[in-house]
Design an enzyme around this catalytic site. Structure first.
Site, short mmCIF file in Angstrom:
data_model
loop_
_atom_site.label_atom_id
_atom_site.label_comp_id
_atom_site.label_asym_id
_atom_site.label_seq_id
_atom_site.Cartn_x
_atom_site.Cartn_y
_atom_site.Cartn_z
N LYS A 103 44.80 55.41 10.82
CA LYS A 103 45.06 55.26 12.25
C LYS A 103 46.52 54.89 12.45
CE LYS A 103 43.92 52.33 16.23
NZ LYS A 103 43.46 53.35 17.19
N PHE A 104 47.11 55.46 13.48
CA PHE A 104 48.45 55.06 13.91
C PHE A 104 48.37 54.39 15.27
CE2 PHE A 104 49.38 58.47 10.93
CZ PHE A 104 50.45 57.96 10.22
N CYS A 113 58.28 45.96 -13.33
CA CYS A 113 57.84 45.21 -12.14
C CYS A 113 58.63 43.90 -12.04
CB CYS A 113 56.35 44.90 -12.25
SG CYS A 113 55.76 43.70 -11.05
N GLN A 170 43.87 51.21 21.48
CA GLN A 170 42.69 52.03 21.79
C GLN A 170 41.99 52.37 20.49
OE1 GLN A 170 42.37 55.51 20.98
NE2 GLN A 170 40.44 55.79 22.05
N HIS A 189 42.79 37.16 9.52
CA HIS A 189 42.61 38.51 10.05
C HIS A 189 42.92 39.51 8.95
CE1 HIS A 189 42.54 37.15 14.27
NE2 HIS A 189 43.54 36.36 13.96
N HIS A 227 49.29 42.41 -13.57
CA HIS A 227 49.86 43.40 -12.64
C HIS A 227 48.76 44.21 -11.94
CE1 HIS A 227 53.12 46.07 -11.25
NE2 HIS A 227 52.28 47.06 -11.46
N HIS A 238 50.26 40.10 -4.79
CA HIS A 238 51.05 38.94 -4.35
C HIS A 238 50.97 38.82 -2.84
CE1 HIS A 238 53.84 42.26 -3.57
NE2 HIS A 238 54.52 41.45 -2.76
N GLN A 265 53.05 36.73 0.72
CA GLN A 265 54.28 36.10 1.16
C GLN A 265 53.95 34.92 2.06
OE1 GLN A 265 57.66 38.60 2.10
NE2 GLN A 265 56.32 40.39 1.98
N CYS A 285 56.18 40.71 -12.58
CA CYS A 285 55.46 40.42 -13.82
C CYS A 285 56.15 39.28 -14.60
CB CYS A 285 55.37 41.67 -14.69
SG CYS A 285 53.97 42.73 -14.32
N HIS A 310 51.97 44.83 -7.83
CA HIS A 310 51.55 43.54 -8.40
C HIS A 310 50.95 42.67 -7.29
CE1 HIS A 310 52.26 40.60 -11.82
NE2 HIS A 310 51.63 39.90 -10.89
N GLU A 331 47.44 32.67 20.56
CA GLU A 331 46.14 32.11 20.14
C GLU A 331 46.07 30.61 20.40
OE1 GLU A 331 44.74 33.23 16.31
OE2 GLU A 331 44.80 35.38 16.77
N SER A 383 55.84 47.79 -1.46
CA SER A 383 56.43 48.65 -2.47
C SER A 383 55.99 48.25 -3.88
CB SER A 383 57.95 48.59 -2.37
OG SER A 383 58.38 47.23 -2.36
N ASN A 428 50.61 42.02 2.42
CA ASN A 428 50.59 43.47 2.67
C ASN A 428 50.14 44.13 1.39
OD1 ASN A 428 51.72 43.30 5.27
ND2 ASN A 428 53.78 43.21 4.41
N GLU A 477 49.07 53.33 22.75
CA GLU A 477 49.01 51.98 22.16
C GLU A 477 50.35 51.24 22.29
OE1 GLU A 477 47.59 54.55 20.25
OE2 GLU A 477 45.62 53.82 19.62
N HIS A 493 45.71 32.37 10.27
CA HIS A 493 46.18 31.69 11.47
C HIS A 493 45.62 30.28 11.42
CE1 HIS A 493 47.01 35.53 14.05
NE2 HIS A 493 48.09 35.11 13.42
ZN LIG Z 1 44.16 34.67 14.81
ZN LIG Z 2 53.77 43.22 -12.10
#
Ligand SMILES: [Zn+2]
Ligand SMILES: [Zn+2]
Ligand SMILES: [Zn+2]
Length: 338
Positions: free
Chosen positions: A311-312, A50, A323, A298, A113, A166, A168, A53, A164, A182, A161, A153, A317, A281
């Site tokens: 869901k896609f 990783c 929707q 959010h 990790h 984390h 951003q 780590c 661990h 907003e 990917s 994410n 959309e 935000h």
């Molecule tokens: Zn917002």
């Molecule tokens: Zn790690």
């Protein structure tokens, strides 16, 4: 009046001015689409391969220190660079571009990790909150940085990917699209009513309770009335606070507590490590006072019906409007009972 639980209707997002189409009568239709691989393999405490780590070498060649708490570093493959010239190009208002200086960082939540937010100790999560606040203040103090976007994410389904835990931080010179929408809405609300949009919304949801998922003394979590993702939530401080660095001691502990409880609830919903994109935000860091801004987060999780059915946002959309079938009230009910 139409029936909320049966009739197709659209709902307004007052923060963006955009509408979402709700089709509650379709929740019974059969599913014949993709089944995702369930990523449930337990993670080790330390992974020698990783790049996040402690003590390991990163892809760019730098080596992580043997950190013991949260760890922040400049992204080795940053989407933004601080030395970018801020020049503007404009040909007839049709070909418009602008250099965008900025700084991208990575925050490892802990040396472990395997410890997601749902499994971290409150005191360790509090250190993550303090790190977010410190980064917001430090990056925002720079002349060229007018917005600091903190986001996470989680899970391969959301394009992350590395397992661990984390997040951003991308900070740059101009307000990103969503934040800009907003800001305009909060400003217009304040000018029209001399009140805060999110304070008003939080008070309304606290009274109605049908979309409330979690709460503590300083925070509340709702499935917003205008949610796009099936189990989307919005996390709001009860007090009117413009940015994370203005949270007091109790509110920072409260944020750590509410994030732990919300992510644990997500994990329990489909008995899987729940994937999501989440982020803050908050007030821009352009040097102006922003009394219209009310800090919030959010959570946008993609799962719809199980650990493997997502869901896609496709077709209608992408070309027309978002929707959903499951109503936000039904989603909140399911999260409350998870
Ligand atoms: Zn917002
Ligand atoms: Zn790690
Ligand atoms: Zn407010």
């Amino acid at each position: 009046m139409f029936d909320w639980k049966q009739d197709p209707h659209r709902r307004l997002n007052p923060l963006t001015g955009e509408w979402v189409l709700v089709s509650p009568h379709r929740t019974q239709r059969p599913w014949q689409g993709q089944v995702e691989e369930s990523a449930r393999a337990p993670q080790p405490e330390y992974d020698p391969s990783c790049y996040l780590c402690p003590g390991n070498e990163r892809a760019g060649g730098a080596r992580n220190p043997r950190y013991t708490s949260t760890f922040v570093f400049d992204n080795d493959f940053a989407a933004l660079r601080p030395d970018t010239p801020p020049d503007r190009f404009d040909q007839d208002g049709l070909l418009v571009a602008q250099g965008e200086p900025g700084i991208c960082r990575v925050v490892c939540f802990s040396p472990r990790h395997d410890l997601t937010i749902a499994h971290m100790e409150p005191a360790d999560l509090r250190r993550v909150v303090d790190t977010w606040a410190g980064q917001y203040r430090e990056l925002g103090a720079r002349e060229s940085i007018r917005y600091v976007q903190i986001f996470e994410n989680r899970g391969a389904m959301m394009g992350c990917s590395n397992a661990h835990p984390h997040c951003q931080i991308w900070s740059n010179s101009h307000l990103p699209n969503e934040v800009s929408k907003e800001q305009a809405s909060q400003l217009a609300w304040r000018e029209a009513r001399a009140r805060c949009l999110i304070c008003d919304y939080a008070a309304l949801e606290a009274a109605r309770r049908e979309r409330l998922v979690e709460e503590n003394a300083s925070w509340m979590v709702v499935v917003p009335f205008w949610a796009v993702w099936p189990f989307e939530t919005m996390v709001m401080p009860r007090r009117h606070v413009a940015a994370i660095d203005a949270l007091d001691d109790a509110e920072r502990d409260g944020l750590a507590d509410i994030l732990k409880r919300l992510t644990a609830r997500y994990d329990r919903l489909f008995a899987t490590p729940f994937p999501y994109s989440m982020g803050f935000h908050q007030s821009p860091t352009d040097g102006d006072a922003h009394p219209e801004w009310h800090l919030h987060l959010h959570f946008h999780p993609p799962l719809l019906r199980s650990a493997t059915v997502r869901k896609f946002l496709v077709g209608y959309e992408l070309l027309a409007a978002p929707q959903r079938d499951l109503t936000p009230e039904a989603a909140a009910e399911r999260l409350r009972s998870a």
